[in-house]
Design a protein around this motif. Structure first.
Motif, short mmCIF file in Angstrom:
data_model
loop_
_atom_site.label_atom_id
_atom_site.label_comp_id
_atom_site.label_asym_id
_atom_site.label_seq_id
_atom_site.Cartn_x
_atom_site.Cartn_y
_atom_site.Cartn_z
N LEU A 29 -0.61 3.39 11.62
CA LEU A 29 -1.64 3.03 12.68
C LEU A 29 -1.74 1.52 13.01
O LEU A 29 -2.00 1.38 14.24
N ILE A 30 -1.52 0.71 12.33
CA ILE A 30 -1.34 -0.71 12.46
C ILE A 30 -0.23 -0.94 13.50
O ILE A 30 -0.50 -1.79 14.42
N ALA A 31 1.08 -0.53 12.97
CA ALA A 31 2.40 -0.58 14.13
C ALA A 31 1.89 -0.20 15.42
O ALA A 31 2.17 -0.78 16.61
N THR A 32 1.17 1.06 15.68
CA THR A 32 0.56 1.62 17.06
C THR A 32 -0.18 0.85 17.65
O THR A 32 -0.13 0.57 18.81
N TYR A 33 -1.20 0.12 16.99
CA TYR A 33 -1.98 -0.63 17.54
C TYR A 33 -1.60 -2.11 17.90
O TYR A 33 -1.64 -2.73 19.00
N LEU A 34 -0.53 -2.74 17.39
CA LEU A 34 0.39 -3.62 17.60
C LEU A 34 1.15 -3.44 18.99
O LEU A 34 1.04 -4.16 19.98
N LEU A 43 0.74 -1.02 -0.15
CA LEU A 43 0.12 -0.05 -0.05
C LEU A 43 1.01 1.09 -0.04
O LEU A 43 2.18 1.29 0.47
N ASP A 44 0.32 2.38 -0.65
CA ASP A 44 1.13 3.63 -0.51
C ASP A 44 0.80 4.51 0.51
O ASP A 44 1.66 5.31 1.04
N GLU A 70 -1.72 4.07 7.41
CA GLU A 70 -2.27 2.89 7.64
C GLU A 70 -1.29 2.05 8.45
O GLU A 70 -1.40 1.16 9.18
N SER A 71 0.10 2.00 7.87
CA SER A 71 1.23 1.24 8.49
C SER A 71 1.53 1.74 9.78
O SER A 71 1.52 0.90 10.72
#
Length: 390
Positions: free
Chosen positions: A172-177, A164-165, A169-170
């Motif tokens: 956001l997902i890393a923070t959630y992890l 994905l560009d 989102e990356s």
């Protein structure tokens, strides 16, 4: 205690804690076992995946269903695998759990690339709930909880970075992890703090505060348990009752503080005289102590009793400038139990107690064995009870 340590390497006192730990994991995770295939069926049908890509949808459905069935079977095998095969059971626990999390994480990653808003929304919404629930379910075992979270979030994180560009989102997902890992660590600490407090209370409820030996409640429970096991295996079970001679005179002459010290010293001598982990020693009440020797015949029980009596007689109590010599009287019985009957533990203890009374009558500082006639009469009573029950 390390929950991943092999069962055979654990001391006996940790075995029940290990069993409690994995029972808690199973109980916590049970509600979510069937959730994966049910939610996937709803989401794939609602988002049209079931019709647009039926092979993919039904393949995922099959994997999730098989994993759920295996988890149900697996959790029923815990009791059987405690003695043998526990390492395999634990490894298979990771495999079936991580199958669910990895498969669902892969579908979440797929939803990021398909451009279907409904599918993405349903996967994101359901994933957040499933992940939070799974993190809490597996929190007793930190390694399992962390592996579950990482295997769940890693597929969408990799896809967001490489395909994905949008870096948003990356991030956001890393923070959630990282948030979920921190939350899982906190849940793990809270679980163990709660379990530790519960274990302390349980230990206090079965421990005599003065001597640090087991108390009467624990002794009665253990005698009943060992009567069941010995009756099943048809092995010997010995019960000893130990009483401190002239203890009232010691309290009257030296004071209750000195008497308490005598009981503490006597309790230490008793526990030091019983090297086997299976032996049970308890303060039954006042100056009376009780002992269970599993798998010990009459001759062996007499040797243990004489050893205790001699050690006590040779030990001089010194406390706050005062000194005294203690002696004990011991009554014992040892029986080969053939069938458990109601009241059997009480009868065994009564035989040893009557033998103790004989030791007191015979001048104290001696060991006496239960009257064979009394044992024979109790055996006849067991036979009659067995016939009546049949």
């Amino acid at each position: 205690m390390n929950p991943d340590q092999p069962m055979k390497d654990l001391p006996e006192e940790f075995v029940q804690t290990r069993l409690r730990l994995w029972r808690d994991v199973i109980t916590r995770a049970r509600p979510g076992i069937t959730l994966y295939p049910i939610l996937w069926l709803i989401i794939s049908a609602s988002a049209g995946i079931m019709f647009a890509a039926p092979l993919l949808a039904w393949s995922v459905m099959g994997v999730l269903t098989v994993a759920s069935v295996l988890r149900v079977i697996h959790m029923r095998l815990l009791e059987r695998c405690l003695e043998q095969g526990f390492a395999l059971w634990r490894c298979s626990m990771y495999v079936v759990v991580l199958t669910h999390s990895t498969c669902w994480g892969a579908m979440f990653a797929l939803s990021l690339t398909m451009g279907q808003a409904d599918f993405l929304f349903l996967m994101a919404f359901s994933s957040s709930g499933i992940l939070a629930g799974g993190s809490n379910s597996f929190s007793p075992v930190k390694s399992l909880s962390f592996a579950y979270i990482i295997s769940f979030i890693l597929p969408p994180l990799v896809v967001s970075i490489w395909l994905l560009d949008s870096w948003a989102e990356s991030i956001l997902i890393a923070t959630y992890l990282f948030y979920m890992l921190n939350l899982a660590g906190q849940q793990h600490r809270e679980y163990w703090a709660s379990l530790r407090n519960e274990m302390i209370l349980e230990m206090q409820s079965r421990t005599d505060a003065l001597t640090s030996l087991n108390n009467r409640r624990y002794f009665d429970e253990k005698l009943n348990e060992l009567c069941h096991l010995s009756s099943r295996d048809h092995v010997q079970l010995a019960v000893l009752v130990v009483d401190c001679d002239h203890f009232k005179a010691i309290n009257d002459n030296y004071g209750h503080d000195f008497g308490d010290e005598c009981l503490r010293e006597l309790g230490k001598i008793l526990s030091d005289s019983l090297p086997r982990a299976t032996d049970v020693c308890a303060r039954y009440g006042g100056e009376e102590f009780s002992i269970i020797l599993a798998g010990t015949d009459l001759a062996g029980a007499e040797l243990v009793a004489e050893r205790i009596r001699e050690r006590v007689a040779q030990h001089k109590i010194e406390y706050l400038g005062a000194s005294a010599q203690l002696t004990v009287s011991i009554g014992l019985t040892s029986e080969r139990l053939k069938q458990y009957q109601p009241g059997l533990p009480e009868r065994l203890f009564k035989r040893a107690d009557v033998a103790l009374y004989r030791a007191k009558q015979d001048g104290r500082n001696c060991v006496r064995v239960a009257d064979p006639q009394m044992v024979a009469e109790d055996a006849e009573m067991d036979v009659l009870l067995t016939r009546q029950l049949r």
